[in-house]
Design a protein around this motif. Structure first.
Motif, short mmCIF file in Angstrom:
data_model
loop_
_atom_site.label_atom_id
_atom_site.label_comp_id
_atom_site.label_asym_id
_atom_site.label_seq_id
_atom_site.Cartn_x
_atom_site.Cartn_y
_atom_site.Cartn_z
N GLY A 74 68.36 -20.47 11.97
CA GLY A 74 69.57 -19.82 12.43
C GLY A 74 70.78 -20.70 12.17
O GLY A 74 71.71 -20.31 11.47
N GLU A 75 70.77 -21.90 12.72
CA GLU A 75 71.81 -22.89 12.48
C GLU A 75 71.17 -24.27 12.39
O GLU A 75 70.15 -24.52 13.04
CB GLU A 75 72.83 -22.91 13.63
CG GLU A 75 73.56 -21.60 13.87
CD GLU A 75 74.46 -21.66 15.10
OE1 GLU A 75 74.41 -22.68 15.82
OE2 GLU A 75 75.20 -20.69 15.35
N THR A 76 71.77 -25.14 11.62
CA THR A 76 71.38 -26.55 11.59
C THR A 76 72.63 -27.41 11.55
O THR A 76 73.69 -26.95 11.09
CB THR A 76 70.50 -26.88 10.37
OG1 THR A 76 71.20 -26.48 9.17
CG2 THR A 76 69.16 -26.18 10.46
N PRO A 77 72.57 -28.64 12.02
CA PRO A 77 73.76 -29.50 12.03
C PRO A 77 74.16 -29.94 10.62
O PRO A 77 73.33 -30.40 9.84
CB PRO A 77 73.31 -30.71 12.87
CG PRO A 77 72.11 -30.25 13.62
CD PRO A 77 71.43 -29.26 12.73
N ILE B 106 75.72 -26.02 18.61
CA ILE B 106 74.76 -25.69 17.57
C ILE B 106 73.45 -25.25 18.24
O ILE B 106 72.87 -25.99 19.03
CB ILE B 106 74.50 -26.91 16.67
CG1 ILE B 106 75.82 -27.40 16.06
CG2 ILE B 106 73.49 -26.57 15.57
CD1 ILE B 106 75.73 -28.76 15.41
N ILE B 107 73.03 -24.02 17.94
CA ILE B 107 71.78 -23.49 18.49
C ILE B 107 70.79 -23.37 17.34
O ILE B 107 70.90 -22.46 16.51
CB ILE B 107 71.99 -22.15 19.20
CG1 ILE B 107 73.06 -22.29 20.28
CG2 ILE B 107 70.69 -21.64 19.78
CD1 ILE B 107 73.41 -21.00 20.98
N SER B 108 69.85 -24.28 17.28
CA SER B 108 68.91 -24.37 16.16
C SER B 108 67.50 -24.11 16.67
O SER B 108 66.98 -24.89 17.48
CB SER B 108 69.00 -25.74 15.50
OG SER B 108 68.16 -25.84 14.38
N GLY B 109 66.93 -23.00 16.23
CA GLY B 109 65.59 -22.66 16.68
C GLY B 109 65.49 -22.51 18.18
O GLY B 109 64.46 -22.82 18.78
N GLY B 110 66.58 -22.05 18.80
CA GLY B 110 66.59 -21.85 20.25
C GLY B 110 66.96 -23.09 21.04
O GLY B 110 67.11 -23.03 22.26
N GLU B 111 67.14 -24.23 20.37
CA GLU B 111 67.50 -25.48 21.06
C GLU B 111 69.00 -25.73 20.93
O GLU B 111 69.58 -25.58 19.83
CB GLU B 111 66.74 -26.66 20.45
CG GLU B 111 65.23 -26.61 20.64
CD GLU B 111 64.82 -27.01 22.03
OE1 GLU B 111 63.61 -26.92 22.32
OE2 GLU B 111 65.70 -27.42 22.83
N ASN B 112 69.63 -26.12 22.03
CA ASN B 112 71.05 -26.49 21.99
C ASN B 112 71.21 -27.93 21.49
O ASN B 112 70.53 -28.83 21.98
CB ASN B 112 71.67 -26.38 23.38
CG ASN B 112 71.88 -24.94 23.79
OD1 ASN B 112 71.60 -24.02 23.03
ND2 ASN B 112 72.36 -24.74 25.00
N ILE B 113 72.11 -28.10 20.55
CA ILE B 113 72.39 -29.44 20.01
C ILE B 113 73.88 -29.71 20.18
O ILE B 113 74.73 -28.89 19.81
CB ILE B 113 72.03 -29.53 18.51
CG1 ILE B 113 70.54 -29.25 18.31
CG2 ILE B 113 72.38 -30.90 17.95
CD1 ILE B 113 70.14 -29.15 16.85
N SER B 114 74.21 -30.87 20.73
CA SER B 114 75.60 -31.27 20.92
C SER B 114 76.12 -31.94 19.66
O SER B 114 75.61 -32.97 19.22
CB SER B 114 75.71 -32.24 22.10
OG SER B 114 76.98 -32.87 22.10
N SER B 115 77.18 -31.36 19.07
CA SER B 115 77.77 -31.98 17.90
C SER B 115 78.39 -33.34 18.26
O SER B 115 78.41 -34.25 17.44
CB SER B 115 78.83 -31.07 17.29
OG SER B 115 79.92 -30.88 18.18
N ILE B 116 78.87 -33.46 19.48
CA ILE B 116 79.49 -34.72 19.91
C ILE B 116 78.45 -35.84 19.94
O ILE B 116 78.73 -36.98 19.54
CB ILE B 116 80.16 -34.55 21.29
CG1 ILE B 116 81.38 -33.65 21.16
CG2 ILE B 116 80.56 -35.90 21.87
CD1 ILE B 116 82.06 -33.35 22.47
N GLU B 117 77.26 -35.53 20.41
CA GLU B 117 76.20 -36.53 20.45
C GLU B 117 75.87 -37.02 19.03
O GLU B 117 75.66 -38.21 18.78
CB GLU B 117 74.96 -35.96 21.12
CG GLU B 117 73.85 -36.97 21.34
CD GLU B 117 72.65 -36.37 22.05
OE1 GLU B 117 72.52 -35.13 22.06
OE2 GLU B 117 71.82 -37.13 22.58
N LEU B 118 75.80 -36.07 18.09
CA LEU B 118 75.53 -36.43 16.71
C LEU B 118 76.67 -37.25 16.10
O LEU B 118 76.44 -38.23 15.40
CB LEU B 118 75.32 -35.16 15.89
CG LEU B 118 73.88 -34.71 15.66
CD1 LEU B 118 73.84 -33.34 15.01
CD2 LEU B 118 73.13 -35.71 14.81
#
Length: 536
Positions: A462-465, A426-438
C-alpha cells in the motif's frame, strides 16, 4: 478592574521606560533608540491617516526583517488598522490572491520584493504603495523615509477594543489556498505575555531576527521583545557565517531558528570553527519539526547555547508548548536531548490534549497516537471570510478545540511528541510508521545533510517509506549510499520501518520558516495514482 489588552501597549511601555535605550539595529547600519523608533512609527501612522487609512482597514507589509517592517506594523496598528504581513517567498499570483482576499487598503513593500506587487498592481484594491527605495522600483511608489519627513507625528488613536481584529496572518498554503488567520488585540497580547515568560525575555536581551517577522508576527516577538524594552537586531536573510559574526559583534543573547537553520549553523561550525558567543550567554528557540538529537547536542555542547524546542501553528498564536521542563531533566545529562526533542508541555493557561477519533484523551503511554487539539487565549479568532473552514477547524474530533492536524503521543509527564501530520503518516501493510522517527535515524548518518521521508505507493504494502536526501558534498557514489542508507535504517529501527528507496536532491522544498513542504514530495511520487493514500 478591567483594562483592555491592546498591542499598542507594548511600544508605549518601551517608550515610557526605555526611550533613550537602543531599540533597533537596522540592516542599513543605523541604530534607533525607542524614542527615535517611536517617532518614526508615529509619522508613518500620520502618513497612513492622511491617505485615508482608518480603523479596521488592512495594511499589507512585504518585507524581510528590517526596521521598516517593525515601523509599518506599529504604524498601522496605532490607527487600529489590521497589520497583514506577507511571505516574501510567494509569487505575484499568490500575492494577488491574498491581497484581494484581505481587501488591503495600503501596501508597504521592501524594494527587493516590490516588483512582485508592481506586476499585479492593477489587481490590488489600493492606491497607496510605499517602499524603502523608490528609485530601485519600477512604477509609482512613495519612499518611506521621504514621506514621513515633515509630517506632524501627533496622531489621535481611535477607540479600540481588545476584541478587535488587529492582524491577519496567512497560512503558508502548503495544502491549498492560504487562509487568513484573524488575531485580536487580546490574542496577540496574551500570546506575547506567554512568550515573554516561557522564553524568559528580559529588558537587557539582544534579539537577533533570523525568524521571519511575517511568520505569525515573528512568533509574537515583534510585541514581546518591544514590550520588554529589549533590542531588535534586524537582518535581510539567513547566512550561517553572518549569524555567528553578529552574535559575537552585537552580543546577541537570544534568537530563533527552524531545524534547517540549525543544520546550516552546525555545518558552518564544523568547517569554519567560528566564535559562538559575545559578552552574553545565548538562548535559541527552535520549532517547525523536531530537530535531531545530534543537532541539539552540537548546539548545546559545542556552541554553548541553551536550546528550547517550542511548538504551535499559525492558528494557535503560534506557540502552545515548550520542551523547557527543567525538573524533568538534568542539564548535565545526555538524557536531556531526548526530552528537548519533544514538543513538550503546554504553555501557561493553554489546554493541550491528544485525542483519539472519538475525542477521548489517549493514554500517557508514549505509544498511542492521537491528534493534538488546543484551547487557549492565544488561539485565533477564526479564518478571514471563511466561516465554514473555521467551524471545521474547531469541531472535527472535539468541540471548541482547534485541531492541529498533528499526530502525537503523550508521556507520563504529559509531554507530547509529534509523530506525523495526519496526511503524512505512513501506513505500510497495516502498520503505522512515523516519518519523523525515520528522519531522525537518517540524520545520524554522516553522509546525510538533510532529509524528508514521505509515503510512496506500493502494490504490495500500500505504502512504503521513501527518503529524499540531501547528501554531503563529498559523496562520490550515490548508488552505494542508497544501499547503505536502506540498511542503516533497517539496523537502527524495526525492519518494517526501513526506507525502501532513496532519492537524492540538491535541496528540499521549504517554506520561508524552514518547514519542509512534504506535499510537493508526495505529489511527485503519487502523480500517476488515483489517490494520495495507499491501500496497505
Amino acid at each position: 478592574m478591567h483594562k483592555p489588552l491592546l498591542v499598542t501597549d507594548f511600544l508605549d511601555r518601551a517608550r515610557r521606560h526605555y526611550g533613550e535605550e537602543e531599540a533597533v539595529v537596522a540592516t542599513t547600519g543605523e541604530r534607533f533608540t525607542y524614542d527615535e523608533f517611536g517617532d518614526r512609527v508615529d509619522r508613518f501612522s500620520a502618513v497612513l491617516r492622511d491617505r485615508g487609512v482608518e480603523k479596521g482597514d488592512r495594511v499589507a507589509v512585504l518585507d524581510p526583517n528590517t526596521h521598516y517592517h517593525l515601523e509599518a506594523a506599529y504604524g498601522s496598528m496605532q490607527l487600529g488598522a489590521v497589520h497583514t504581513p506577507l511571505n516574501y517567498r510567494l509569487t505575484s499570483e499568490d500575492f494577488a490572491y491574498i491581497l484581494e482576499d484581505a481587501g488591503v487598503d495600503a501596501i508597504y513593500a521592501d524594494h527587493a520584493y516590490a516588483e512582485k506587487i508592481e506586476a499585479i498592481r492593477e489587481d490590488v484594491p489600493t492606491s497607496t504603495f510605499v517602499t524603502n527605495d523608490a528609485d530601485a522600483v519600477d512604477g509609482e511608489w512613495e519612499a518611506f523615509d521621504e514621506i514621513i519627513e515633515g509630517v506632524d507625528p501627533d496622531v489621535e488613536r481611535p477607540e479600540m477594543s481588545e476584541d478587535d481584529v488587529i492582524t491577519i496572518n496567512y497560512t503558508s498554503g502548503t495544502t491549498g489556498d492560504p487562509k487568513g488567520v484573524m488575531r485580536t488585540h487580546r490574542t496577540e497580547t496574551l500570546h506575547a505575555y506567554l512568550v515573554s515568560i516561557h522564553q524568559e525575555i528580559a529588558d537587557d536581551d539582544v534579539y537577533l531576527w533570523t525568524l521571519p517577522m511575517f511568520h505569525v508576527n515573528g512568533w509574537g516577538h515583534i510585541y514581546a521583545v518591544t514590550g520588554m524594552g529589549a533590542t531588535h537586531v534586524c537582518s535581510r536573510g539567513v547566512d550561517a557565517g553572518w549569524i555567528f559574526d553578529t552574535v559575537v559583534e552585537e552580543d546577541v543573547s537570544y534568537l530563533c531558528g527552524a531545524p534547517t537553520v540549525l543544520n546550516r549553523l552546525v555545518d558552518h561550525y564544523d568547517t569554519e570553527d567560528p566564535a559562538t558567543t559575545g559578552a552574553n550567554d545565548v538562548r535559541i528557540a527552535t520549532a517547525g519539526s523536531a530537530p535531531p538529537e545530534a543537532t541539539i547536542r552540537t548546539v548545546e555542547e559545542e556552541f554553548g547555547w541553551y536550546l528550547t524546542h517550542v511548538y504551535g501553528a499559525t492558528e494557535t498564536g503560534p506557540l502552545i508548548t515548550t520542551s523547557d521542563a527543567r525538573r524533568h531533566f538534568d542539564d548535565d545529562s545526555a538524557d536531556r536531548f531526548a526530552i528537548k526533542k519533544r514538543q513538550g508541555l503546554g504553555y501557561l493557561g493553554t489546554d493541550v490534549r491528544v485525542v483519539d477519533e472519538d475525542g477521548e484523551d489517549v493514554p500517557r503511554d508514549d505509544a498511542t497516537i492521537g491528534e493534538v487539539v488546543v484551547r487557549g487565549n492565544q488561539v485565533m479568532e477564526g479564518y478571514w471570510n471563511k466561516p465554514e473552514a473555521t467551524e471545521a477547524a474547531f469541531s472535527e474530533r472535539i468541540e471548541g478545540y482547534y485541531h492541529t492536524g498533528d499526530l502525537a503521543t503523550v508521556d507520563e509527564h504529559g509531554m507530547i511528541a509529534i509523530q506525523d501530520r495526519k496526511k503524512d503518516i505512513i501506513i505500510s501493510g497495516g502498520e503505522n510508521i512515523s516519518s519523523i522517527e525515520l528522519e531522525d535515524a537518517l540524520f545520524d548518518h554522516e553522509a546525510v545533510s538533510d532529509v524528508a521521508v514521505v509515503p510512496a505507493p506500493s502494490d504490495e504494502w500500500g505504502e512504503t517509506p521513501q527518503a529524499f536526501v540531501v547528501p554531503d558534498d563529498d559523496v562520490d557514489d550515490p548508488d552505494a549510499l542508497e544501499s547503505d542508507l536502506v540498511e542503516y535504517t533497517r539496523e537502527a529501527l524495526a525492519s518494517y520501518k526501513a526506507v525502501r528507496s532513496v532519492t537524492f536532491v540538491e535541496a528540499l522544498p521549504t517554506t520561508a520558516t524552514g518547514k519542509v513542504q512534504k506535499y510537493e514530495l508526495r505529489a511527485e511520487l503519487w502523480e500517476d495514482e488515483d489517490r494520495m493514500v495507499g491501500q496497505g
